[in-house]
Design an enzyme around this catalytic site. Structure first.
Site, PDB file in Angstrom:
ATOM      1  CG  HIS A 116      -5.189  -3.101  -0.680  1.00 55.41           C
ATOM      2  ND1 HIS A 116      -5.118  -2.254  -2.060  1.00 55.41           N
ATOM      3  CD2 HIS A 116      -4.383  -2.093   0.137  1.00 55.41           C
ATOM      4  CE1 HIS A 116      -4.288  -1.235  -1.719  1.00 55.41           C
ATOM      5  NE2 HIS A 116      -4.138  -0.669   0.004  1.00 55.41           N
ATOM      6  CB  SER A 147      -0.531   0.360   1.292  1.00 55.53           C
ATOM      7  OG  SER A 147      -1.647   1.384   0.913  1.00 55.53           O
ATOM      8  CG  ASP A 193      -6.275  -2.110  -4.725  1.00 51.98           C
ATOM      9  OD1 ASP A 193      -4.886  -2.662  -4.595  1.00 51.98           O
ATOM     10  OD2 ASP A 193      -6.723  -1.494  -4.755  1.00 51.98           O
TER      11      ASP A 193
END
Length: 421
Positions: free
Chosen positions: A364, A201, A297
Site C-alpha cells: 500500500h 491513501s 494494492d
C-alpha cells in the site's frame, strides 16, 4: 464492520502515518515497519542528516474560520524549514487514514488523532519528508509540511452533523485545506520557487482532489506538481458482486458534502459519487501529476476485491495475508482487478507531463517510509527507486517516467527483496 472501526492502525505503525487494516497489510510491511520503529533514534541536529522530530503546530484562528476537526478542535500541521538550495522549495503532504462514512464512524474517530488535535503529538519525518540526503536525495532540504488528517473525508467536506447523543460533528475538510494552505502561504509558501503537493491513501486521493487548486495559488512560471501514492481507488465489484468502495464513498459524499471540490465538468454529467473516484478525477486535472500505486494494492485486495463480508468462508484470508498463498482462482481475480486498474490509468498515460510508477508488489503506501521510499531494499521499476523516479519526473517534466510492472506470476525481483514475494 464499519469502515472507521475496521481501519484501526497496527501498533507497529507510527501514529502519524496512514492507517489501513491489519488484514490488508502484507507481512513484509509489518516486519519493515517494526524494524523502522526500532531504528528510530533521538533527534539530533539537521546537519547530521538524522530524522528530526517535528513539533505540532495548531492552526491559528481555526474556530473563527470554521476550519476544525471532527470534534471542533483546531486542525494541525508539522513544518520543517528548508535549507541551502531547498530554502525556497516546498512539499505539502496530506496525511491519510481512510474515511468515516456514517455519523457513528465519525463519532468514533473524534476520540482519536484522526478526528481531534487533542490526541496529536510531534512526529518524525521519514521517506519523502526525510531531511537525510541518503534517504531522500532530491527533496531532503526542501521546506516540508505534513498536514494532519482529522476530518475523515479526504480534506473535501463542508457540513455539520450530530451523533446519536446529540454531540455536534464537524465535517470541515475543505475549510481545513484552505485555512492551512493560507497560513502556509504567509510562512513562505507564497514565494516558493517550486512546489509539490503529495499524499498517500486517503491523502493521495486528497492530493488529486486539490491538485489544480494548489497549482492556481502560484504564478504560472513556478513549477507546481502533485503526487498521489496509493490513492487510486477503483469502483469495482467485489466477490459478492457488491461495490464496497462505492458504498463507502457514497456515505462520505452525502454525509460530508464534498461537491464543492469535485470537477465541475464531471458533476455536470455524472453523479457526485462517480466524480469522487480517481478514474474520473484525473480526466479533469491539468496539473502535472505522478501516480504511485501497486497493481495489487494490498488495501484494495483486502477491502475492495475481497472485503470480509463478501468472503463468509474466509477462503481469502491466507491469500490477503501473503500472495504466495493465493490459489489460481484468486490470482485470476487479482489479475482482473489489475487489468481494470491499468485501463483506468490510460488517461494518465496519454498525458506527456504525468508520471507513473505502477508496481506489482503486494503493498500500500510507500512514500512515507524511509525503507520503501529510497533504500537498498526499496522496490524498483526501470532500475529506479520510487524517490529516483519521482525526482526524474519532477525535474525532467515527466517525459520517460511511466513505468508499469508486469502482472503476477511475473515477479519483480525487487519485490522479493522486501520479503513480500
Amino acid at each position: 464492520m464499519a469502515m472507521a472501526t475496521a481501519l484501526r492502525s497496527s501498533p507497529l505503525v507510527p501514529q502519524h502515518r496512514p492507517r489501513f487494516p491489519v488484514s490488508a497489510v502484507a507481512p513484509w510491511l509489518v516486519m519493515l515497519l517494526a524494524l523502522a520503529a526500532l531504528s528510530c533514534s533521538s533527534p539530533v541536529a539537521v546537519a547530521a542528516g538524522s530524522p528530526e522530530v517535528v513539533e505540532l503546530t495548531l492552526l491559528a484562528n481555526a474556530q473563527e474560520k470554521g476550519a476544525v476537526c471532527l470534534d471542533g478542535s483546531p486542525p494541525a500541521y508539522h513544518l520543517q524549514r528548508g535549507f541551502g538550495s531547498g530554502k525556497h522549495s516546498w512539499i505539502v503532504n496530506l496525511e491519510g487514514g481512510a474515511w468515516c462514512n456514517t455519523t457513528e464512524d465519525c463519532s468514533d474517530r473524534r476520540m482519536t488523532d484522526l478526528g481531534s488535535s487533542k490526541f496529536m503529538k510531534a512526529i518524525e519525518f521519514e521517506g519523502i519528508l526525510s531531511n537525510k540526503r541518503s534517504q531522500n536525495p532530491y527533496f531532503y532540504n526542501w521546506n516540508k509540511v505534513d498536514v494532519r488528517y482529522c476530518d475523515g473525508g479526504s480534506f473535501a467536506g463542508d457540513a455539520e452533523g450530530k451523533d446519536r447523543n446529540g454531540t455536534k460533528l464537524f465535517f470541515r475538510g475543505l475549510r481545513i485545506w484552505e485555512a492551512v494552505v493560507d497560513e502556509l502561504m504567509g510562512k513562505g509558501l507564497a514565494t516558493a520557487k517550486q512546489a509539490l503537493l503529495s499524499g498517500c491513501s486517503a491523502g493521495g486521493l486528497a492530493a488529486l482532489l486539490h491538485c489544480d487548486d494548489f497549482r492556481a495559488r502560484f504564478p504560472q512560471e513556478v513549477p507546481v506538481k502533485c503526487l498521489s501514492d496509493s490513492g487510486f481507488f477503483l469502483d469495482v465489484k467485489d466477490l459478492s458482486g457488491e461495490r464496497f468502495m462505492r458504498s463507502i464513498f457514497s456515505g462520505v459524499v452525502h454525509l460530508q458534502n464534498v461537491r464543492e471540490v469535485l470537477p465541475k465538468d464531471c458533476i455536470a454529467e455524472k453523479e457526485p459519487i462517480e466524480c469522487f473516484f480517481p478514474a474520473e478525477l484525473i480526466k479533469s486535472i491539468s496539473t502535472p501529476t505522478f501516480i504511485r500505486n501497486s497493481g495489487y494494492d494490498s488495501y484494495q485486495v483486502g477491502n475492495v476485491v475481497a472485503p470480509g463480508g463478501s468472503d463468509p468462508g474466509q477462503s481469502w484470508s491466507r491469500c490477503k495475508a501473503d500472495i504466495r498463498n493465493c490459489t489460481s482462482t484468486q490470482i485470476e481475480a487479482m489479475n482482473e482487478f489489475r487489468k481494470e486498474f491499468v485501463e483506468a490509468l490510460k488517461v494518465a498515460q496519454c498525458k506527456s507531463n504525468w508520471g507513473l510508477f505502477i508496481d506489482s508488489c503486494f503493498n500500500h503506501c510507500q512514500t512515507p517510509f524511509r525503507i520503501t521510499w529510497h533504500s537498498q531494499i526499496s522496490l524498483r521499476l526501470g532500475n529506479k527507486t520510487i524517490a529516483e523516479a519521482v525526482a526524474d519526473w519532477y525535474v525532467g517534466g515527466g517525459h520517460g517516467v511511466k513505468e508499469i510492472d508486469c502482472e503476477y506470476p511475473c515477479i519483480n525481483p525487487t519485490c522479493s527483496s522486501q520479503l513480500d514475494l
